[in-house]
Design a protein around this motif. Structure first.
Motif, PDB file in Angstrom:
ATOM      1  N   GLU A  40      40.423 -42.237   2.896  1.00  9.27           N
ATOM      2  CA  GLU A  40      40.175 -43.902   2.922  1.00  9.27           C
ATOM      3  C   GLU A  40      38.820 -44.157   1.876  1.00  9.27           C
ATOM      4  O   GLU A  40      38.948 -45.044   1.289  1.00  9.27           O
ATOM      5  N   ALA A  43      39.774 -43.613  -1.673  1.00  7.75           N
ATOM      6  CA  ALA A  43      40.770 -44.838  -1.943  1.00  7.75           C
ATOM      7  C   ALA A  43      40.210 -46.111  -2.223  1.00  7.75           C
ATOM      8  O   ALA A  43      40.495 -46.775  -3.326  1.00  7.75           O
ATOM      9  N   GLN A  47      39.880 -48.084  -5.581  1.00  8.62           N
ATOM     10  CA  GLN A  47      40.206 -49.405  -5.503  1.00  8.62           C
ATOM     11  C   GLN A  47      39.283 -50.401  -6.234  1.00  8.62           C
ATOM     12  O   GLN A  47      39.563 -51.302  -6.936  1.00  8.62           O
ATOM     13  N   TYR A 173      47.417 -37.793  -6.820  1.00  9.49           N
ATOM     14  CA  TYR A 173      47.557 -39.332  -6.898  1.00  9.49           C
ATOM     15  C   TYR A 173      49.136 -39.304  -7.000  1.00  9.49           C
ATOM     16  O   TYR A 173      49.712 -38.630  -7.943  1.00  9.49           O
ATOM     17  N   GLU A 174      49.694 -40.128  -6.316  1.00  7.51           N
ATOM     18  CA  GLU A 174      51.152 -40.196  -6.478  1.00  7.51           C
ATOM     19  C   GLU A 174      51.620 -41.786  -6.653  1.00  7.51           C
ATOM     20  O   GLU A 174      51.006 -42.628  -6.143  1.00  7.51           O
ATOM     21  N   GLN A 175      52.600 -41.934  -7.522  1.00  7.46           N
ATOM     22  CA  GLN A 175      53.019 -43.328  -7.893  1.00  7.46           C
ATOM     23  C   GLN A 175      54.524 -43.312  -8.453  1.00  7.46           C
ATOM     24  O   GLN A 175      54.750 -42.686  -9.632  1.00  7.46           O
ATOM     25  N   THR A 179      53.197 -37.793 -10.300  1.00  3.00           N
ATOM     26  CA  THR A 179      51.844 -37.127  -9.759  1.00  3.00           C
ATOM     27  C   THR A 179      51.006 -36.623 -10.628  1.00  3.00           C
ATOM     28  O   THR A 179      51.467 -36.006 -11.600  1.00  3.00           O
ATOM     29  N   SER A 198      46.475 -39.168   3.640  1.00  3.02           N
ATOM     30  CA  SER A 198      46.910 -39.855   2.783  1.00  3.02           C
ATOM     31  C   SER A 198      46.304 -41.639   2.962  1.00  3.02           C
ATOM     32  O   SER A 198      46.162 -41.770   3.948  1.00  3.02           O
ATOM     33  N   ALA A 199      46.181 -42.144   1.719  1.00  3.75           N
ATOM     34  CA  ALA A 199      45.732 -43.446   1.933  1.00  3.75           C
ATOM     35  C   ALA A 199      46.081 -44.311   0.696  1.00  3.75           C
ATOM     36  O   ALA A 199      46.348 -43.452  -0.458  1.00  3.75           O
ATOM     37  N   ALA A 200      46.627 -45.228   0.877  1.00  6.15           N
ATOM     38  CA  ALA A 200      46.805 -46.229  -0.424  1.00  6.15           C
ATOM     39  C   ALA A 200      45.597 -46.757  -1.158  1.00  6.15           C
ATOM     40  O   ALA A 200      44.821 -47.166  -0.451  1.00  6.15           O
ATOM     41  N   ARG A 207      49.247 -43.779  -4.283  1.00  5.11           N
ATOM     42  CA  ARG A 207      48.601 -43.169  -3.074  1.00  5.11           C
ATOM     43  C   ARG A 207      47.842 -41.988  -3.458  1.00  5.11           C
ATOM     44  O   ARG A 207      48.297 -41.157  -3.967  1.00  5.11           O
ATOM     45  N   THR A 209      45.976 -38.457  -1.909  1.00  6.93           N
ATOM     46  CA  THR A 209      45.982 -37.398  -1.046  1.00  6.93           C
ATOM     47  C   THR A 209      45.196 -36.562  -1.122  1.00  6.93           C
ATOM     48  O   THR A 209      44.813 -35.992  -2.095  1.00  6.93           O
TER      49      THR A 209
END
Length: 512
Positions: A40, A43, A47, A173-175, A179, A198-200, A207, A209
């Motif tokens: 978190e 992430a 952000q 990272y995934e979207q 990946t 995981s966290a957005a 996301r 991970t």
């Protein structure tokens, strides 16, 4: 001493095992919480960086779109996106919608003009799987100028703060199905003890991970789990030996003696019980005393039972004789009178007394076996008595019996006998009746009931004029049906009265 040690070690082993498991579970929970906090935090940091880049890019493209000259804006933007570092894995470009490059990228092969022009809105952050990075794009207010920044995998690895730890950690990272991986890579098919969180990354749709490959269990940890178990097994084994020697073997020997006990005999405690605890020895002595008392009481009860049976037989014998005397007296009075109505009344009374006598004789005959009253002999004897009571002046009447071999309780047999006698009296009193059929048919299993039906052409309501006698018959029949606790039904078309009776399927059964 072994027994005392076993009792002392068992609770300690359980407490130690529970405490060890609890500490391991607590450590696992804390590790997962730390991993969640780390992902978190990373992430959130990413952000914040993406938001800052979007803001800087927006200011840059709006300045360029409105021809505001503020020095080397491209150079300052390059320094800002790299964070003051010599980041070779960070690329920046500013282009117009026409495709003209305003601020060139440091590496055109890594960030192309077409990649920047793919923006459809005001700004976005998108995974760029072809080069393994995250592409951040912003457009001017009029959409004419677009800026794009590409963060490569190595820069993202430094930015998220996740460091290599003995090759047991991975970040990706995934979207939207895409990946990119940074840092280490773990083969999930080969290892099972892997923790992940995981966290957005804000509202970008990305996301993050982090996966951690836990180290294998150490020897000290395995011993901490096995030692309480070994202690409990050893304590249980020692306790079992002591309990078997002092309790189980003596109890088994005592159980065998008690299992073979026969009423009237005296239990002798086995020799093995002498080496047992004092409580078991006292238990064996208690069994011996109890069996002695039971033998004495059985002898007394046997004598009392014989006296009771003699008294019961005497009572039934006197009742049977009294009923026979009553029947004989009624018969004498009937023969002594010259009036036809009086003789018919005496005959009607005698039929009821004879029915009661039949029930008494059948019950007395099967008293000692306690099988209840056999229905077939009872109904057959009542039918024979009814045939004998038909006056000679009356036309002959056929009395037929159809009965299944069932038994009835005394409380059922007496009302049944009176019910048959009452209905037979109606048929005999009616000179137009030519037949009386008595049937007792058992219902199929498992119902313990039988249907008693009495049929005669004398039961025709149209041919029977109402009278005080008819009203009296109906009151008597209603009272008998209440005594049997079943409704007495009448079928006008078949000229039949019927009622359901409780029966004894097995002769050894009796009503409670």
């Amino acid at each position: 001493m072994f027994f005392i040690l076993a009792i002392a070690l068992l609770p300690l082993a359980v407490i130690a095992l529970v405490a060890t498991l609890k500490s391991i579970n607590t450590a696992e929970v804390q590790k997962q919480q730390l991993l969640t906090a780390a992902v978190e935090q990373s992430a959130g940091k990413l952000q914040a960086q993406i938001t800052a880049i979007k803001t800087a890019q927006s200011l840059t493209v709006n300045s360029i779109a409105h021809n505001i000259t503020i020095g080397d804006i491209c150079g300052r933007m390059q320094i800002f996106v790299r964070g003051g570092e010599d980041a070779k894995d960070v690329h920046f470009i500013v282009v117009e919608r026409s495709g003209k490059i305003i601020c060139p990228a440091t590496d055109a092969s890594q960030l192309r003009t077409a990649d920047a022009l793919a923006l459809r809105g005001k700004s976005d952050a998108q995974i760029f799987p072809t080069v393994g990075g995250i592409l951040i794009r912003s457009a001017s207010d009029d959409g004419r100028v677009i800026a794009a920044t590409l963060y490569g995998a190595s820069y993202l690895d430094r930015l998220n703060g996740v460091r290599k730890a003995d090759g047991r950690r991975a970040v990706w990272y995934e979207q939207n199905g895409d990946t990119i991986r940074v840092g280490d890579t773990i083969r999930y098919t080969a290892r099972k003890n892997i923790s992940r969180a995981s966290a957005a990354v804000g509202e970008t749709g990305i996301r993050m991970t982090i996966a951690v490959d836990d180290p294998p269990a150490s020897l000290a940890r395995s011993l901490s789990l096995l030692l309480p178990l070994l202690m409990s097994v050893a304590a249980a084994f020692l306790g079992w030996l002591v309990v078997r020697w002092l309790l189980i073997n003596p109890l088994v020997a005592l159980q065998r003696v008690v299992a073979t006990y026969q009423p009237g005999t005296v239990i002798e405690p086995p020799r093995d019980i002498r080496s047992a605890s004092g409580e078991i020895a006292e238990l064996g002595k208690a069994f011996q005393d109890m069996s002695q008392h039971v033998a004495d009481h059985e002898e007394e009860m046997g004598a009392a039972l014989q006296r009771q049976m003699k008294l019961t037989r005497e009572v039934h014998h006197r009742v049977k004789n009294n009923v026979q005397i009553m029947s004989s007296l009624i018969s004498l009075r009937a023969r002594a009178t010259d009036q036809a109505d009086a003789r018919a009344a005496y005959a009607s009374i005698q039929r009821r007394v004879d029915a009661l006598a039949v029930v008494q004789r059948n019950h007395y005959a099967e008293l000692e076996e306690n099988f209840g009253v056999s229905a077939c002999p009872l109904i057959s004897e009542i039918a024979a008595s009814l045939r004998a009571s038909v006056p000679e002046s009356r036309p002959p009447i056929a009395i037929l019996v159809d009965c299944d071999p069932v038994n009835m309780d005394q409380d059922v047999a007496a009302p049944v006998a009176f019910l048959i006698a009452e209905l037979a009296d109606i048929a005999i009193a009616s000179h137009s009746a030519s037949q009386l059929r008595i049937a007792l048919i058992a219902e199929p299993e498992p119902a313990r009931q039988a249907r008693l039906s009495i049929t005669s052409d004398a039961f025709d309501d149209e041919n029977t004029a109402p009278s005080n006698a008819t009203h009296l018959y109906q009151r008597i029949l209603t009272g008998l049906s209440r005594q049997l606790r079943q409704p007495l039904t009448y079928d006008a078309e078949a000229h039949e009265y019927s009622i359901m009776l409780q029966i004894l399927r097995d002769p050894s059964e009796t009503f409670a």
